[in-house]
Design an enzyme around this catalytic site. Structure first.
Site, PDB file in Angstrom:
ATOM      1  CE1 TYR A 149      -3.804   2.546   0.904  1.00 16.08           C
ATOM      2  CE2 TYR A 149      -1.883   3.652   2.155  1.00 16.08           C
ATOM      3  CZ  TYR A 149      -3.090   3.656   1.598  1.00 16.08           C
ATOM      4  OH  TYR A 149      -3.904   4.868   1.673  1.00 16.08           O
ATOM      5  CD  GLU A 177      -5.889   4.722  -1.178  1.00 10.57           C
ATOM      6  OE1 GLU A 177      -5.954   4.626  -0.017  1.00 10.57           O
ATOM      7  OE2 GLU A 177      -6.876   4.164  -1.862  1.00 10.57           O
TER       8      GLU A 177
END
Length: 403
Positions: free
Chosen positions: A125, A213
């Protein structure tokens, strides 16, 4: 301005950020053609079919009408056809959309990332956003990719790392290497990650993003580092520098009333209450919403008409608020600093007359320059509008209206 995954990936390519290749499709036929191209161009046997909406949790979300997930792996042309039919035009419900869900107008048919190779695959992530408490950009990353970062923060907070970058400079080499090291990478994958993170940060700054993101950030079997998914938000205040990106805005993903408010330069956010409010200034708007709650009501919206409210903006605000059937009363709370209260009162009266039959209570509280004159104008207008000067008076009138 929020972007779809396929739009964000095309922008990242311009900054030499490796992404999962694929095609945006609006029909079953386009999806089938995309699958053929993927097989030819990448040699990928499978394809991933992803619903394109402005919300996360698509993989776990389901289409109301068909019950299938918003992200599916297709192993054949028949799968691609079935998934495209089951997703396109359906309403996808995820943890971020709420029970109403969002209609899927496009899908992304992308290459399968699980191709064979000599080393292990991993999912990470990584996101970049502004840390307002420090006044710096922060890169937040974790070895736990492919899942909700909120769950990781709650269950294993020690697995979340942060790297701050001053907005006046670039991401430094040692910082990029630190990120790759903390992700446990080595060799070719380490070098690829350093290059990936550096280019990604350049994209974040160059595109004036407020949030970028990547989840998952994928280490493929051949040690390539690839953005498999991407969420990108571009700062609306910076759009003057990005005229070429304005066309990427998808108004079908936005609340129709908020889109309409934007046409009149009104700052509007739809809420779930029963008292519509129209205010000038964000701070006063927040205080007004608190006052509505203390009076026993619930704010139905946030509506800031700005410091130059006139008859046109007031009328536009009225129309937008009145479209909400849950609204039982409207509170107008204006502080006359830049604009005189009597001019606002005249605008309220004109807007009320132009709109015709309004069958819910209208409460107007004007304070500041010429407040007394404004109250007199409203009281003598003959309209069903109640006026107040003190905030406590307006609160009592709201309480009576929602009782």
């Amino acid at each position: 301005m929020n972007l779809h995954e396929y739009q964000a990936k095309e922008l990242l390519k311009k900054y030499n950020v490796p992404v999962q290749e694929g095609y945006a499709c609006s029909s079953v036929q386009e999806a089938e053609e995309a699958y053929r191209k993927i097989k030819t161009d990448t040699g990928s046997k499978f394809a991933v079919v992803k619903a394109q909406i402005h919300a996360g949790g698509r993989g776990k979300g389901t289409i109301k009408e068909t019950g299938i997930n918003g992200v599916k792996v297709a192993k054949s042309m028949e799968d691609v056809e079935a998934f495209a039919k089951g997703i396109l035009g359906g309403t996808l419900v995820t943890v971020q959309t709420g029970p109403a869900g969002k209609v899927v107008n496009k899908i992304f048919v992308g290459q399968d990332m699980y191709y064979d190779g000599p080393s292990e695959r991993q999912e990470f992530y990584l996101s970049i956003l502004l840390d307002r408490s420090k006044g710096e950009n922060v890169i937040m990353y974790s070895t736990e990719g492919g899942m909700s970062i909120e769950d990781v923060a709650h269950e294993t907070p020690e697995k979340i790392f942060k790297e701050w970058v001053h907005p006046s400079g670039r991401l430094l080499g040692f910082q990029a290497r630190k990120i790759a090291f903390n992700l446990g990478l080595s060799g070719v994958a380490f070098k690829n990650c350093v290059k990936f993170v550096t280019n990604l940060y350049d994209a974040y700054v160059g595109l004036d993003c407020s949030m970028l993101e990547i989840n998952p950030l994928f280490k493929a079997a051949d040690d390539k580092i690839i953005a498999v998914d991407c969420k990108m938000n571009i700062d609306d205040n910076a759009m003057i520098r990005h005229a070429d990106l304005v066309a990427l805005r998808d108004v079908t993903e936005e609340d129709p009333t908020e889109v309409e408010a934007g046409k009149y330069n009104l700052n509007f956010v739809k809420l779930d209450g029963n008292v519509g409010c129209m205010v000038n200034g964000a701070g006063l708007a927040m205080a007004t919403m608190d006052m509505i709650k203390l009076s026993g009501g619930e704010p139905a919206n946030f509506l800031d008409v700005g410091g130059t409210a006139n008859a046109q903006t007031v009328e536009a605000g009225f129309k937008i608020i009145m479209k909400d059937p849950a609204v039982k009363a409207i509170l107008i709370n204006i502080f006359g600093g830049i604009v005189r209260c009597d001019r606002v009162a005249a605008g309220v009266i004109e807007a009320y007359k132009n709109m015709g039959n309004i069958n819910i209570p209208i409460i107007v509280r004007l304070q500041g320059t010429n407040a007394e004159e404004a109250k007199k104008l409203i009281d003598e207008s003959g309209l069903k509008v109640e006026s107040a000067i003190l905030l406590s008076e307006a609160a009592d009138l709201v309480k009576k209206a929602v009782a």
